[in-house]
Design a protein around this motif. Sequence first.
Motif, mmCIF file in Angstrom:
data_model
loop_
_atom_site.group_PDB
_atom_site.id
_atom_site.type_symbol
_atom_site.label_atom_id
_atom_site.label_comp_id
_atom_site.label_asym_id
_atom_site.label_seq_id
_atom_site.Cartn_x
_atom_site.Cartn_y
_atom_site.Cartn_z
ATOM 1 N N ILE A 304 1.198 -1.438 0.043
ATOM 2 C CA ILE A 304 0.045 0.243 0.619
ATOM 3 C C ILE A 304 0.908 1.454 -0.009
ATOM 4 C CG2 ILE A 304 -1.621 0.988 1.556
ATOM 5 C CD1 ILE A 304 -2.848 -1.396 2.106
ATOM 6 N N GLU A 305 1.663 0.929 0.908
ATOM 7 C CA GLU A 305 2.712 2.663 0.927
ATOM 8 C C GLU A 305 3.137 2.326 -0.509
ATOM 9 O OE1 GLU A 305 4.187 2.443 5.426
ATOM 10 O OE2 GLU A 305 5.172 1.181 3.830
ATOM 11 N N GLU A 306 3.454 1.344 -1.177
ATOM 12 C CA GLU A 306 4.374 1.794 -2.912
ATOM 13 C C GLU A 306 3.704 1.906 -3.355
ATOM 14 O OE1 GLU A 306 5.530 -2.288 -3.123
ATOM 15 O OE2 GLU A 306 7.111 -2.489 -1.973
ATOM 16 N N ARG A 307 2.293 2.413 -3.290
ATOM 17 C CA ARG A 307 0.423 2.507 -3.767
ATOM 18 C C ARG A 307 0.666 4.405 -3.773
ATOM 19 N NH1 ARG A 307 -2.662 -0.854 -6.987
ATOM 20 N NH2 ARG A 307 -3.221 0.628 -7.815
ATOM 21 N N GLY A 308 1.441 4.463 -2.546
ATOM 22 C CA GLY A 308 1.015 5.976 -2.248
ATOM 23 C C GLY A 308 0.361 6.083 -0.607
ATOM 24 N N GLY A 309 0.123 4.814 -0.377
ATOM 25 C CA GLY A 309 -0.797 4.776 0.461
ATOM 26 C C GLY A 309 -0.075 5.558 1.807
ATOM 27 N N VAL A 310 -0.166 5.573 2.903
ATOM 28 C CA VAL A 310 0.321 7.299 4.367
ATOM 29 C C VAL A 310 -0.276 5.947 4.980
ATOM 30 C CG1 VAL A 310 1.085 8.651 5.244
ATOM 31 C CG2 VAL A 310 0.687 9.064 3.478
ATOM 32 N N LEU A 311 0.663 5.006 5.775
ATOM 33 C CA LEU A 311 0.128 4.611 7.445
ATOM 34 C C LEU A 311 0.870 4.649 8.250
ATOM 35 C CD1 LEU A 311 -0.204 0.770 5.026
ATOM 36 C CD2 LEU A 311 -1.663 2.074 6.614
ATOM 37 N N SER A 312 0.492 5.703 8.521
ATOM 38 C CA SER A 312 1.020 6.470 10.795
ATOM 39 C C SER A 312 0.020 5.747 11.565
ATOM 40 C CB SER A 312 1.800 7.585 9.871
ATOM 41 O OG SER A 312 2.226 8.297 11.118
ATOM 42 N N HIS A 313 0.503 5.481 12.141
ATOM 43 C CA HIS A 313 -0.765 5.502 13.592
ATOM 44 C C HIS A 313 -0.130 6.004 14.706
ATOM 45 C CE1 HIS A 313 -1.227 1.876 10.559
ATOM 46 N NE2 HIS A 313 -2.328 2.576 11.025
ATOM 47 N N ASP A 314 -0.577 6.898 15.805
ATOM 48 C CA ASP A 314 -0.324 7.475 16.922
ATOM 49 C C ASP A 314 -0.452 6.442 17.191
ATOM 50 O OD1 ASP A 314 -0.989 10.215 15.631
ATOM 51 O OD2 ASP A 314 -3.129 9.701 16.304
ATOM 52 N N PHE A 315 -0.532 5.302 18.260
ATOM 53 C CA PHE A 315 -0.198 4.088 18.877
ATOM 54 C C PHE A 315 -0.590 3.151 18.286
ATOM 55 C CE2 PHE A 315 -4.262 5.921 20.844
ATOM 56 C CZ PHE A 315 -4.642 4.520 20.736
ATOM 57 N N ILE A 316 0.345 1.944 18.465
ATOM 58 C CA ILE A 316 -0.198 0.743 18.266
ATOM 59 C C ILE A 316 -0.607 -0.395 19.371
ATOM 60 C CG2 ILE A 316 -0.143 -1.307 16.928
ATOM 61 C CD1 ILE A 316 1.424 0.190 14.628
ATOM 62 N N ARG A 317 -1.063 -1.143 19.876
ATOM 63 C CA ARG A 317 -1.593 -1.645 21.280
ATOM 64 C C ARG A 317 -1.879 -2.793 20.987
ATOM 65 N NH1 ARG A 317 1.561 2.271 21.254
ATOM 66 N NH2 ARG A 317 2.167 3.375 23.557
ATOM 67 N N TYR A 318 -1.368 -3.851 22.004
ATOM 68 C CA TYR A 318 -1.676 -5.088 21.500
ATOM 69 C C TYR A 318 -2.184 -5.386 23.017
ATOM 70 C CZ TYR A 318 1.499 -5.885 18.351
ATOM 71 O OH TYR A 318 2.633 -6.595 17.390
ATOM 72 N N VAL A 319 -3.944 -6.280 22.528
ATOM 73 C CA VAL A 319 -4.792 -6.320 24.064
ATOM 74 C C VAL A 319 -4.677 -7.476 24.913
ATOM 75 C CG1 VAL A 319 -6.744 -5.719 25.255
ATOM 76 C CG2 VAL A 319 -5.798 -3.633 23.369
ATOM 77 N N LEU A 320 -4.140 -7.771 25.999
ATOM 78 C CA LEU A 320 -4.842 -9.314 26.426
ATOM 79 C C LEU A 320 -5.540 -9.518 26.504
ATOM 80 C CD1 LEU A 320 -1.738 -9.122 28.409
ATOM 81 C CD2 LEU A 320 -1.447 -10.424 25.998
ATOM 82 N N THR A 321 -6.183 -10.373 26.057
ATOM 83 C CA THR A 321 -7.790 -10.735 26.081
ATOM 84 C C THR A 321 -7.783 -12.090 26.864
ATOM 85 O OG1 THR A 321 -8.633 -11.192 24.102
ATOM 86 C CG2 THR A 321 -8.643 -8.998 24.338
ATOM 87 N N ARG A 322 -9.516 -12.581 27.609
ATOM 88 C CA ARG A 322 -9.491 -14.265 28.268
ATOM 89 C C ARG A 322 -8.361 -14.080 28.822
ATOM 90 N NH1 ARG A 322 -10.060 -16.862 23.131
ATOM 91 N NH2 ARG A 322 -10.546 -19.016 25.177
#
Length: 404
Positions: A304-322
């Motif tokens: 996607i980035e090669e196609r001109g998409g911009v992927l910039s996230h303020d935060f990426i977090r893993y949520v432990l469930t169950r």
Amino acid sequence: MKTKVTTNDAAESSADKISRQSQLLSAQLQSIRERLYEPEAAKTLKTYTSRDVASLLGIAESTLRQMSLDGESAIPDRQDNGRRIYTLPQINQIREHLARRRPSEALDFLPRRREGDKLQVITVANFKGGSAKTTTTVHLAHYLAIQGLRVLAIDLDPQASLTAMFGYQPEFDVDENETVYAAIRYDEQRRPIQEVIRKTYFDGIDLIPANLELMEYEHETPQAIAAGHGRGDGIFFRRLSAVIGEVEEHYDVVLIDAPPQLGYLTLGALCAATSLLITIHPAMIDVASMNQFLAMMSDLMHVIEERGGVLSHDFIRYVLTRHNPNDSPQINVVTLLRSLFKDDVLAPAVVETTAIASAGLEKKSLYEMSRGSVGRDTLNRALESVDAVNGEILHHIKQVWGRQ
């Protein structure tokens, strides 16, 4: 001599049989829903006591009582025993009143985004079943709304579990062209996103429901790319972000419950997101599956980035469930994840509890459960766990807005 056994299967094709069974189940689910939500077959939200409201707003119960006596803001109803009870819309009225009356504390009472604050679009993703993706989404939506934020929940999963949690049965209550597909499709039947947004019974939350028609987007996108729909906001991975932009002034947070596969819808959700939550059940088989998910997602994001998409996230977090904190193998997995991903793993975890399972059977979140529906201690422990997770996510949102 063998006796020939005949069954009805010979006279009914597999497709017809599955269709018939689906219709039978749908009718029964509709009947169950109508019994649960009589007489209007619609979900309603519980009420709150004065103590609940005072704790939620961070004010003394006596202050709330005096406001009621003085006729300020919302006037609560009274139970037969004389106790005051408040609805969530009334609590939000009180929030707005206190924010006006105490401007120096306005953001404490009404923490909505202000001019210049970026809309938070949070995509909840994983393609491993049982990771509690939808449960995480609905609990976060309810928590944020109770805190006074304006939330748009987008169900992007054709299985429509999030839609069902808000009291809609996809095959009965969501007609053709009433999902987000209507706003991102490629033909002349495309509709403004505002037309498919629904108010919900939960004050502060709007919903774009889902049903199986979302699969049409997966089928049509390759044809659209071949036909030249590949520029600007018209390219598939920008379409969802573009339509969210049409309504962003009305919301503080958009939550997207992504499908459990890396298709065109999920890629659109990743590109629309300002932040990502990746749910993970801390068992080794689930972690191995998540590893494949992350590898595939990384490859596709690079494309996607090669196609001109911009992927910039303020935060990426893993949520432990169950999470079972007394289970040694799970503890080892959690230790592994924290050693590898450090602070990207949320510090609190959602514990495995019968309270969440019981709530799910009623298509409710813990925030909708009455105190007598499950054991008080069980419900309190579950709420503490979910509140801790959601509170940390809200903390990250506020950090983006420059408030921490």
